[in-house]
Design a protein around this motif. Structure first.
Motif, PDB file in Angstrom:
ATOM      1  N   ALA A  12       0.833  -1.206   0.000  1.00 35.17           N
ATOM      2  CA  ALA A  12       0.000   0.000   0.000  1.00 35.17           C
ATOM      3  C   ALA A  12       0.868   1.257   0.000  1.00 35.17           C
ATOM      4  O   ALA A  12       0.554   2.238  -0.690  1.00 35.17           O
ATOM      5  CB  ALA A  12      -0.923  -0.007   1.206  1.00 35.17           C
ATOM      6  N   LYS A  13       1.959   1.227   0.749  1.00 36.20           N
ATOM      7  CA  LYS A  13       2.847   2.391   0.821  1.00 36.20           C
ATOM      8  C   LYS A  13       3.556   2.623  -0.508  1.00 36.20           C
ATOM      9  O   LYS A  13       3.632   3.760  -1.004  1.00 36.20           O
ATOM     10  CB  LYS A  13       3.868   2.193   1.944  1.00 36.20           C
ATOM     11  N   ARG A  14       4.088   1.546  -1.101  1.00 35.40           N
ATOM     12  CA  ARG A  14       4.754   1.678  -2.405  1.00 35.40           C
ATOM     13  C   ARG A  14       3.779   2.190  -3.456  1.00 35.40           C
ATOM     14  O   ARG A  14       4.108   3.064  -4.264  1.00 35.40           O
ATOM     15  CB  ARG A  14       5.338   0.332  -2.847  1.00 35.40           C
ATOM     16  N   SER A  15       2.579   1.628  -3.441  1.00 34.37           N
ATOM     17  CA  SER A  15       1.571   2.022  -4.416  1.00 34.37           C
ATOM     18  C   SER A  15       1.186   3.490  -4.253  1.00 34.37           C
ATOM     19  O   SER A  15       1.040   4.217  -5.243  1.00 34.37           O
ATOM     20  CB  SER A  15       0.336   1.131  -4.262  1.00 34.37           C
ATOM     21  N   MET A  16       1.021   3.921  -3.016  1.00 35.40           N
ATOM     22  CA  MET A  16       0.658   5.317  -2.749  1.00 35.40           C
ATOM     23  C   MET A  16       1.723   6.262  -3.295  1.00 35.40           C
ATOM     24  O   MET A  16       1.410   7.266  -3.952  1.00 35.40           O
ATOM     25  CB  MET A  16       0.488   5.539  -1.249  1.00 35.40           C
ATOM     26  N   HIS A  17       2.984   5.950  -3.034  1.00 35.72           N
ATOM     27  CA  HIS A  17       4.055   6.831  -3.514  1.00 35.72           C
ATOM     28  C   HIS A  17       4.119   6.826  -5.041  1.00 35.72           C
ATOM     29  O   HIS A  17       4.407   7.872  -5.646  1.00 35.72           O
ATOM     30  CB  HIS A  17       5.397   6.409  -2.902  1.00 35.72           C
ATOM     31  N   MET A  18       3.845   5.680  -5.666  1.00 40.30           N
ATOM     32  CA  MET A  18       3.829   5.662  -7.126  1.00 40.30           C
ATOM     33  C   MET A  18       2.661   6.499  -7.656  1.00 40.30           C
ATOM     34  O   MET A  18       2.815   7.240  -8.634  1.00 40.30           O
ATOM     35  CB  MET A  18       3.731   4.231  -7.654  1.00 40.30           C
ATOM     36  N   THR A  19       1.505   6.401  -7.005  1.00 40.20           N
ATOM     37  CA  THR A  19       0.370   7.240  -7.384  1.00 40.20           C
ATOM     38  C   THR A  19       0.742   8.716  -7.286  1.00 40.20           C
ATOM     39  O   THR A  19       0.367   9.520  -8.144  1.00 40.20           O
ATOM     40  CB  THR A  19      -0.850   6.920  -6.499  1.00 40.20           C
ATOM     41  N   HIS A  20       1.504   9.088  -6.254  1.00 44.98           N
ATOM     42  CA  HIS A  20       1.938  10.478  -6.103  1.00 44.98           C
ATOM     43  C   HIS A  20       2.895  10.879  -7.227  1.00 44.98           C
ATOM     44  O   HIS A  20       2.809  11.996  -7.753  1.00 44.98           O
ATOM     45  CB  HIS A  20       2.610  10.679  -4.746  1.00 44.98           C
ATOM     46  N   ARG A  21       3.804   9.959  -7.585  1.00 44.58           N
ATOM     47  CA  ARG A  21       4.720  10.272  -8.690  1.00 44.58           C
ATOM     48  C   ARG A  21       3.951  10.382 -10.003  1.00 44.58           C
ATOM     49  O   ARG A  21       4.244  11.262 -10.825  1.00 44.58           O
ATOM     50  CB  ARG A  21       5.814   9.203  -8.792  1.00 44.58           C
ATOM     51  N   TRP A  22       2.994   9.514 -10.186  1.00 39.17           N
ATOM     52  CA  TRP A  22       2.158   9.603 -11.388  1.00 39.17           C
ATOM     53  C   TRP A  22       1.385  10.923 -11.403  1.00 39.17           C
ATOM     54  O   TRP A  22       1.190  11.512 -12.473  1.00 39.17           O
ATOM     55  CB  TRP A  22       1.182   8.431 -11.430  1.00 39.17           C
ATOM     56  N   LEU A  23       0.958  11.380 -10.238  1.00 40.08           N
ATOM     57  CA  LEU A  23       0.240  12.653 -10.170  1.00 40.08           C
ATOM     58  C   LEU A  23       1.108  13.795 -10.688  1.00 40.08           C
ATOM     59  O   LEU A  23       0.619  14.663 -11.417  1.00 40.08           O
ATOM     60  CB  LEU A  23      -0.199  12.933  -8.729  1.00 40.08           C
ATOM     61  N   GLU A  24       2.378  13.811 -10.308  1.00 38.80           N
ATOM     62  CA  GLU A  24       3.274  14.866 -10.792  1.00 38.80           C
ATOM     63  C   GLU A  24       3.320  14.877 -12.312  1.00 38.80           C
ATOM     64  O   GLU A  24       3.293  15.936 -12.944  1.00 38.80           O
ATOM     65  CB  GLU A  24       4.676  14.664 -10.212  1.00 38.80           C
TER      66      GLU A  24
END
Length: 376
Positions: A158-170
């Motif tokens: 969940a943590k890895r996925s969340m950070h990837m979602t944040h990078r995708w947001l950028e």
């Protein structure tokens, strides 16, 4: 887009407001009927506009990308013109559909490779091309590309996925900033909070999303199998962080009870296939509880589907007649049931809005939740 808060409930976090778009005003709280493939399934556009009368509907990026394909929609002048819908539209980013294709997709940093459920062909979604696809579709509100985690979900994943979602947001933000609007109206971009059912991750994600200063924000990754209590707990955490002067959209939720409980926590916008899908299977929602219209008990019940007149749509047919239509597999039965359920959902949100403005939302909500939690 402009969001205005009109009233707040004194005994909860519920609020009434309005969202102004180039295609019209959306009064909140609002439920958005799901128009997956450029149609709300089972409902004629005329009935959708005149009977159900939603301020806004939802389109699905994944399905529209595959069929009729976004180039066709662009040639038509955008989704509004393609489906002859003059009011606002919101499109999701396809992240949830990609999540649901767990056996036929591969997620990596660049994006997601997935296999079409239509013809088996392979496609690749990235944060950039999902923005471009939504430009061509032309919805008034478009969403960031995210990864929707399953439930239950390991904390580390969940943590890895969340950070990837944040990078995708950028990457979405950069693409959204540099890509021009294709039609004669603007589009508004919403990022999505993730973090599964972990409070610290939800807080971290909500703070990150809030820091981007978007005109609205969404909450994703809920209503994926978790208990309702966990959904409410995560919604409460996120709404405590997301700015109060921006609309909050809880994606993919849910039952009528889910809607009222989340309105009480500060959510403004909802969508879900439940009212239409359940209707096609004979499940009707009412203010007094749910009805399985296929049950024999309704065979000679000539009372109206909604005798109390809670909904504002014209579904003045008896339970016996509707049961008959389902038993003989007439399409009209599914149409009547769909119009009824959507009408009830829209009535529920409009009544919630009235109650918030009047100041008695919480007591009304408690009564409604108790009433609706029954099988008739």
């Amino acid at each position: 887009m402009k969001f205005e808060r009109i009233a707040s409930d004194p005994n909860s976090k519920a609020r009434a407001g309005s969202i102004t778009t180039d295609h019209g005003v959306v009064e909140t709280p609002i439920f958005m009927p799901v128009g997956t493939a450029a149609t709300v399934k089972g409902v004629h556009q005329r009935d959708l506009e005149q009977e159900i009368n939603p301020d806004i509907i939802l389109g699905n990026t994944y399905h529209l990308y595959l069929r009729p394909q976004t180039d066709i929609i662009e040639k038509a002048g955008g989704l509004h013109k393609f489906m002859n819908w003059k009011r606002p539209i919101l499109t999701d980013s396809g992240g949830y559909q990609v999540y649901s294709l767990s056996a036929n997709r591969k997620i990596k940093e660049e994006g997601v490779k997935f296999k079409s459920h239509v013809d088996g062909s392979y496609h690749f979604f990235t944060p950039e091309n999902v923005i471009d696809i939504q430009r061509k579709i032309g919805a008034d509100i478009i969403m960031a590309f995210d990864e929707c985690t399953p439930y239950p979900c390991d904390y580390r994943y969940a943590k890895r996925s969340m950070h990837m979602t944040h990078r995708w947001l950028e990457r979405c933000l950069i693409q959204n900033e540099k890509s021009p609007f294709l039609y004669d109206y603007t589009q508004t971009f919403f990022p999505i909070v993730q973090g599964s059912t972990y409070k610290d991750l939800r807080l971290q994600s909500a703070e990150y999303i809030a820091s981007k200063g978007a005109e609205g924000n969404a909450i994703g990754g809920l209503s994926v199998g978790e208990p309702a209590e966990e959904m409410y707990a995560m919604t409460e955490v996120v709404c405590s962080v997301l700015p109060e002067d921006k609309p909050r959209y809880l994606m993919g939720v849910g039952t009528p009870i889910n809607l009222l409980e989340n309105v009480a926590l500060g959510v403004d916008m909802f969508d879900c296939v439940m009212p239409t899908r359940n209707a096609r299977n004979g499940m009707l929602f009412t203010a007094e509880g749910t009805i399985n219209i296929k049950n024999k008990k309704w065979e000679d019940d000539f009372s109206m589907i909604d005798p109390a007149g809670y909904t504002f749509v014209d579904t003045d047919y008896s339970k016996a007649y509707l049961r008959h239509l389902f038993k003989v597999n007439e399409m009209l039965g599914k149409q009547i049931a769909t119009i009824h359920n959507l009408g009830f959902y829209l009535w529920l949100m409009r009544e919630a809005r009235k109650r918030i403005i009047a100041g008695d939302f919480y007591s009304w909500k408690e009564k409604m939740v108790k009433n609706m939690d029954k099988r008739l």
